[in-house]
Design an enzyme around this catalytic site. Structure first.
Site, PDB file in Angstrom:
ATOM      1  N   CYS A 145      -6.876 114.004  86.772  1.00  0.00           N
ATOM      2  CA  CYS A 145      -7.780 114.116  85.659  1.00  0.00           C
ATOM      3  C   CYS A 145      -8.604 112.884  85.634  1.00  0.00           C
ATOM      4  CB  CYS A 145      -6.981 114.259  84.330  1.00  0.00           C
ATOM      5  SG  CYS A 145      -6.383 115.913  84.442  1.00  0.00           S
ATOM      6  N   CYS A 162      -5.403 118.960  87.949  1.00  0.00           N
ATOM      7  CA  CYS A 162      -4.383 118.096  87.133  1.00  0.00           C
ATOM      8  C   CYS A 162      -2.874 118.226  87.602  1.00  0.00           C
ATOM      9  CB  CYS A 162      -4.799 118.944  85.658  1.00  0.00           C
ATOM     10  SG  CYS A 162      -3.318 118.282  84.562  1.00  0.00           S
ATOM     11  N   CYS A 190     -11.262 139.733  86.267  1.00  0.00           N
ATOM     12  CA  CYS A 190     -11.536 138.853  87.614  1.00  0.00           C
ATOM     13  C   CYS A 190     -10.419 139.489  88.664  1.00  0.00           C
ATOM     14  CB  CYS A 190     -11.375 137.381  87.271  1.00  0.00           C
ATOM     15  SG  CYS A 190     -11.253 136.389  88.914  1.00  0.00           S
ATOM     16  N   HIS A 191     -10.869 139.302  89.950  1.00  0.00           N
ATOM     17  CA  HIS A 191     -10.365 139.733  91.261  1.00  0.00           C
ATOM     18  C   HIS A 191      -8.709 139.145  91.162  1.00  0.00           C
ATOM     19  CE1 HIS A 191     -11.104 143.016  94.352  1.00  0.00           C
ATOM     20  NE2 HIS A 191      -9.737 142.832  94.253  1.00  0.00           N
ATOM     21  N   THR A 192      -8.677 138.006  90.617  1.00  0.00           N
ATOM     22  CA  THR A 192      -7.462 137.427  90.697  1.00  0.00           C
ATOM     23  C   THR A 192      -6.387 138.241  89.886  1.00  0.00           C
ATOM     24  OG1 THR A 192      -8.714 135.455  91.319  1.00  0.00           O
ATOM     25  CG2 THR A 192      -6.298 135.338  90.473  1.00  0.00           C
ATOM     26  N   CYS A 230      -3.379 112.387  84.029  1.00  0.00           N
ATOM     27  CA  CYS A 230      -3.045 112.092  85.289  1.00  0.00           C
ATOM     28  C   CYS A 230      -4.000 111.637  86.434  1.00  0.00           C
ATOM     29  CB  CYS A 230      -2.415 113.502  85.821  1.00  0.00           C
ATOM     30  SG  CYS A 230      -3.619 114.670  86.389  1.00  0.00           S
ATOM     31  N   CYS A 271      -5.323 117.529  81.676  1.00  0.00           N
ATOM     32  CA  CYS A 271      -4.469 117.008  80.642  1.00  0.00           C
ATOM     33  C   CYS A 271      -5.103 115.678  80.133  1.00  0.00           C
ATOM     34  CB  CYS A 271      -3.132 116.460  81.205  1.00  0.00           C
ATOM     35  SG  CYS A 271      -2.829 115.161  82.657  1.00  0.00           S
ATOM     36  N   HIS A 325      -7.389 136.081  82.611  1.00  0.00           N
ATOM     37  CA  HIS A 325      -7.786 134.916  82.186  1.00  0.00           C
ATOM     38  C   HIS A 325      -9.274 134.293  81.984  1.00  0.00           C
ATOM     39  CE1 HIS A 325      -8.306 135.807  86.474  1.00  0.00           C
ATOM     40  NE2 HIS A 325      -9.222 134.656  86.498  1.00  0.00           N
ATOM     41  N   GLU A 326     -10.105 135.334  82.106  1.00  0.00           N
ATOM     42  CA  GLU A 326     -11.433 135.229  81.516  1.00  0.00           C
ATOM     43  C   GLU A 326     -11.939 135.836  80.312  1.00  0.00           C
ATOM     44  OE1 GLU A 326     -14.232 135.708  85.334  1.00  0.00           O
ATOM     45  OE2 GLU A 326     -15.042 136.949  83.940  1.00  0.00           O
ATOM     46  N   ARG A 375     -19.078 142.281  86.392  1.00  0.00           N
ATOM     47  CA  ARG A 375     -18.139 142.161  85.556  1.00  0.00           C
ATOM     48  C   ARG A 375     -18.079 142.949  84.376  1.00  0.00           C
ATOM     49  NH1 ARG A 375     -15.470 139.344  88.482  1.00  0.00           N
ATOM     50  NH2 ARG A 375     -14.669 137.178  88.245  1.00  0.00           N
ATOM     51  N   ARG A 415      -2.245 122.304  86.693  1.00  0.00           N
ATOM     52  CA  ARG A 415      -3.175 122.867  87.702  1.00  0.00           C
ATOM     53  C   ARG A 415      -2.537 124.402  87.829  1.00  0.00           C
ATOM     54  NH1 ARG A 415      -1.575 120.223  93.540  1.00  0.00           N
ATOM     55  NH2 ARG A 415      -2.324 118.465  92.215  1.00  0.00           N
ATOM     56  N   CYS A 457     -14.124 131.796  83.876  1.00  0.00           N
ATOM     57  CA  CYS A 457     -13.646 131.805  85.489  1.00  0.00           C
ATOM     58  C   CYS A 457     -14.613 131.936  86.371  1.00  0.00           C
ATOM     59  CB  CYS A 457     -12.263 132.631  85.551  1.00  0.00           C
ATOM     60  SG  CYS A 457     -11.974 132.777  87.417  1.00  0.00           S
TER      61      CYS A 457
HETATM   62  N1  LIG Z   1     -10.813 129.701  93.676  1.00  0.00           N
HETATM   63  C1  LIG Z   1     -11.027 129.986  92.332  1.00  0.00           C
HETATM   64  O1  LIG Z   1     -11.131 129.182  91.534  1.00  0.00           O
HETATM   65  C2  LIG Z   1     -11.113 131.311  91.998  1.00  0.00           C
HETATM   66  C3  LIG Z   1     -11.334 131.619  90.819  1.00  0.00           C
HETATM   67  C4  LIG Z   1     -11.821 133.050  90.593  1.00  0.00           C
HETATM   68  C5  LIG Z   1     -11.630 134.020  91.639  1.00  0.00           C
HETATM   69  N2  LIG Z   1     -11.453 133.752  92.824  1.00  0.00           N
HETATM   70  C6  LIG Z   1     -11.289 134.708  93.961  1.00  0.00           C
HETATM   71  O2  LIG Z   1     -12.591 134.920  94.554  1.00  0.00           O
HETATM   72  C7  LIG Z   1     -12.664 136.080  95.095  1.00  0.00           C
HETATM   73  C8  LIG Z   1     -13.944 136.907  94.489  1.00  0.00           C
HETATM   74  O3  LIG Z   1     -13.694 137.367  93.288  1.00  0.00           O
HETATM   75  P1  LIG Z   1     -14.731 138.402  92.491  1.00  0.00           P
HETATM   76  O4  LIG Z   1     -13.878 138.637  91.037  1.00  0.00           O
HETATM   77  O5  LIG Z   1     -15.802 138.181  92.535  1.00  0.00           O
HETATM   78  O6  LIG Z   1     -14.167 139.768  93.460  1.00  0.00           O
HETATM   79  P2  LIG Z   1     -14.932 140.930  93.482  1.00  0.00           P
HETATM   80  O7  LIG Z   1     -14.130 142.069  94.115  1.00  0.00           O
HETATM   81  O8  LIG Z   1     -15.849 141.401  92.552  1.00  0.00           O
HETATM   82  O9  LIG Z   1     -15.761 140.670  94.747  1.00  0.00           O
HETATM   83  C9  LIG Z   1     -15.440 140.474  96.164  1.00  0.00           C
HETATM   84  C10 LIG Z   1     -16.351 141.290  97.092  1.00  0.00           C
HETATM   85  O10 LIG Z   1     -15.892 140.565  98.445  1.00  0.00           O
HETATM   86  C11 LIG Z   1     -16.313 141.550  99.350  1.00  0.00           C
HETATM   87  N3  LIG Z   1     -15.381 141.713 100.436  1.00  0.00           N
HETATM   88  C12 LIG Z   1     -14.062 141.853 100.547  1.00  0.00           C
HETATM   89  N4  LIG Z   1     -13.743 141.715 101.882  1.00  0.00           N
HETATM   90  C13 LIG Z   1     -14.687 141.282 102.567  1.00  0.00           C
HETATM   91  C14 LIG Z   1     -14.755 140.937 103.987  1.00  0.00           C
HETATM   92  N5  LIG Z   1     -13.973 140.827 104.948  1.00  0.00           N
HETATM   93  N6  LIG Z   1     -15.954 140.411 104.261  1.00  0.00           N
HETATM   94  C15 LIG Z   1     -17.171 140.452 103.483  1.00  0.00           C
HETATM   95  N7  LIG Z   1     -17.111 140.898 102.243  1.00  0.00           N
HETATM   96  C16 LIG Z   1     -15.787 141.209 101.790  1.00  0.00           C
HETATM   97  C17 LIG Z   1     -16.062 142.912  98.300  1.00  0.00           C
HETATM   98  O11 LIG Z   1     -16.725 144.247  99.198  1.00  0.00           O
HETATM   99  C18 LIG Z   1     -16.502 142.585  97.139  1.00  0.00           C
HETATM  100  O12 LIG Z   1     -18.004 142.839  96.899  1.00  0.00           O
HETATM  101  C19 LIG Z   1     -11.420 136.738  94.977  1.00  0.00           C
HETATM  102  O13 LIG Z   1     -10.443 136.394  95.956  1.00  0.00           O
HETATM  103  C20 LIG Z   1     -10.845 136.109  93.689  1.00  0.00           C
HETATM  104  O14 LIG Z   1      -9.395 136.002  93.571  1.00  0.00           O
HETATM  105  C21 LIG Z   1     -10.900 132.554  93.290  1.00  0.00           C
HETATM  106 ZN   LIG Z   2     -10.656 134.532  87.835  1.00  0.00          ZN
HETATM  107 ZN   LIG Z   3      -4.048 116.123  84.427  1.00  0.00          ZN
END
Ligand SMILES: NC(=O)c1ccc[n+]([C@@H]2O[C@H](COP(=O)([O-])OP(=O)(O)OC[C@H]3O[C@@H](n4cnc5c(N)ncnc54)[C@H](O)[C@@H]3O)[C@@H](O)[C@H]2O)c1
Ligand SMILES: [Zn+2]
Ligand SMILES: [Zn+2]
Length: 380
Positions: A106, A114, A48-50, A103, A100, A70-71, A373, A118, A178
């Site tokens: 939850c 959580c 995942c991108h994170t 809390c 959990c 994490h995925e 993915r 969290r 994820c």
């Molecule tokens: N909040 C959460 O719980 C959570 C969970 C998982 C992932 N995320 C986040 O979600 C985001 C996406 O994850 P992913 O795995 O799909 O990533 P990814 O890299 O596959 O997709 C991101 C897309 O955004 C595009 N992009 C980047 N900057 C841009 C902009 N300024 N304008 C328009 N498009 C733009 C990229 O070209 C890409 O296609 C990441 O920031 C990731 O960390 C958050």
């Molecule tokens: Zn993720």
């Molecule tokens: Zn909790």
């Protein structure tokens, strides 16, 4: 009980020794699970991108050596003291934010934040005793998001594991752990578009396309995809995205382009890019009076969100979510069931597969913006 219960397991893990350097497959030691912990065998994991942000550590706190990931999907190997609702052999999805069940969060219907479990991106140890369960030749290796799935075996808190239908194929449903749940839940649980509405999705990676899938399931009539990478648009057509906007093709801000296309703004927008300017555009492109924007992307440590207060006074709502507001243990088994009964298609999110020995290829694909993915098989 498995023959390895209570013992240190030696296995392969992909260790990130330094920021931005290829992971190295090493033999590591994985300690037995302690109180309220579970040790599991990972069968499939994806990127995942994170993971990439914290591995690059450009806008994030560096913490190395570390085992990312994490995925994933896996099978319980053994459980620590106090764990009663999981046993060896159970099929589980590890989740970066836990539940959990005790809390205030939850117990609240509105929150999945959580108090105990969290998301904490800067912690590299178990919460029980502040120590790592991974080591190499006596040197501890940091955990990531309490999951560290780029290892044949890992240890997590029991609250970070969703027990799922054992008939569900882990090589496919691992992505529910994820990205897919995050995007789907951001739309269905947080943005909540009504039937016939217009939804903009910023970022058409797996998370954004899962958000688009949520918009389609909710009956949105227009789904506008926004991305800087034009190769995303072809793929996104399979996800019900009806129109595309590349901010690079316009000389005015993308929020103005969207307002022009929609008689003043979209009804809902979901930001899945991690770029702070896209977050601001995603907020400013929603219609005044009723528009709701939901932020999902993970920002850099020093980012600040700047908008004129009048954009809020004009009755726009800004929200954000981790993991699509799903509670991992209570809600994720039913997301897996949506796949099992064919309401949710997962195969179209999986564009690459590699053996564990080639895990660095998954990073290359993501850095090049190729595909959605990439599933990494632990058993080649
Ligand atoms: N909040 C959460 O719980 C959570 C969970 C998982 C992932 N995320 C986040 O979600 C985001 C996406 O994850 P992913 O795995 O799909 O990533 P990814 O890299 O596959 O997709 C991101 C897309 O955004 C595009 N992009 C980047 N900057 C841009 C902009 N300024 N304008 C328009 N498009 C733009 C990229 O070209 C890409 O296609 C990441 O920031 C990731 O960390 C958050
Ligand atoms: Zn993720
Ligand atoms: Zn909790």
């Amino acid at each position: 009980m498995s023959s390895t219960a209570g013992q240190v397991i030696r296995c392969k893990a992909a260790v990130a020794w330094e920021a931005g350097k290829p992971l190295v497959i090493e033999e590591v030691e994985v300690a037995p699970p302690q109180k309220m912990e579970v040790r599991l065998k990972i069968l499939f994991t994806s990127l995942c991108h994170t993971d990439v942000y914290f591995w690059e550590a450009k806008g994030q706190t560096p913490l190395f050596p570390r085992i990312f990931g994490h995925e994933a999907g896996g099978i319980v190997e053994s459980v620590g003291e106090g764990v009663t609702d999981l046993q060896p052999g159970d099929h589980v999805l590890p989740v970066f934010t836990g539940e959990c069940k005790e809390c205030r969060h939850c117990k609240s219907e509105e929150s999945n934040m959580c108090d105990l479990l969290r998301i904490n991106t800067d912690r590299g140890v178990m919460i029980g005793d502040g120590k790592s369960r991974f080591s190499k030749d006596g040197q501890p290796i940091h955990h990531f998001l309490g999951t560290s799935t780029f290892s044949e075996y890992t240890v997590t808190h029991v609250g970070c594991l969703a027990k799922i239908n054992p008939a569900a194929p882990l090589e496919t449903v691992c992505i529910v752990s994820c990205g897919i749940s995050t995007g789907l839940g951001a739309t269905l649980n947080v943005a909540k578009p009504t039937k016939g509405s217009t939804v903009a999705v910023f970022g058409l990676g797996a998370v954004g396309l899962a958000a688009a899938e949520g918009a389609r399931l909710a009956g949105a009539s227009r789904i506008i995809g926004v991305d800087l990478n034009p190769s995303r648009f072809e793929e996104a057509k399979k996800f019900g995205v009806t129109e595309f906007v590349n901010p690079k093709d316009h000389d005015k801000p993308v929020q103005e382009v969207l307002a022009g296309m929609t008689d003043g703004g979209v009804d809902r927008s979901v930001e899945c890019t991690g770029n702070v300017n896209a977050m601001i555009s995603a907020f400013e492109c929603v219609h005044d009076g009723w528009g709701v924007a939901v932020l999902v992307g993970v920002p850099n440590k020093d980012d600040a969100f700047k908008t004129h207060p009048v954009n809020v006074l004009n009755e726009r709502t800004l929200k954000g979510t981790f993991f699509g507001n799903y509670k991992p243990r209570s809600d994720i088994p039913s997301v897996v069931e949506k796949y099992m009964n064919k309401e949710l298609e997962l195969e179209k999110f999986i564009t690459h597969r590699v053996p564990f020995s080639e895990i660095n290829k998954a990073f290359d694909y993501m850095l090049r913006g190729e595909g959605l993915r990439c599933i990494i098989s632990m058993e080649n």
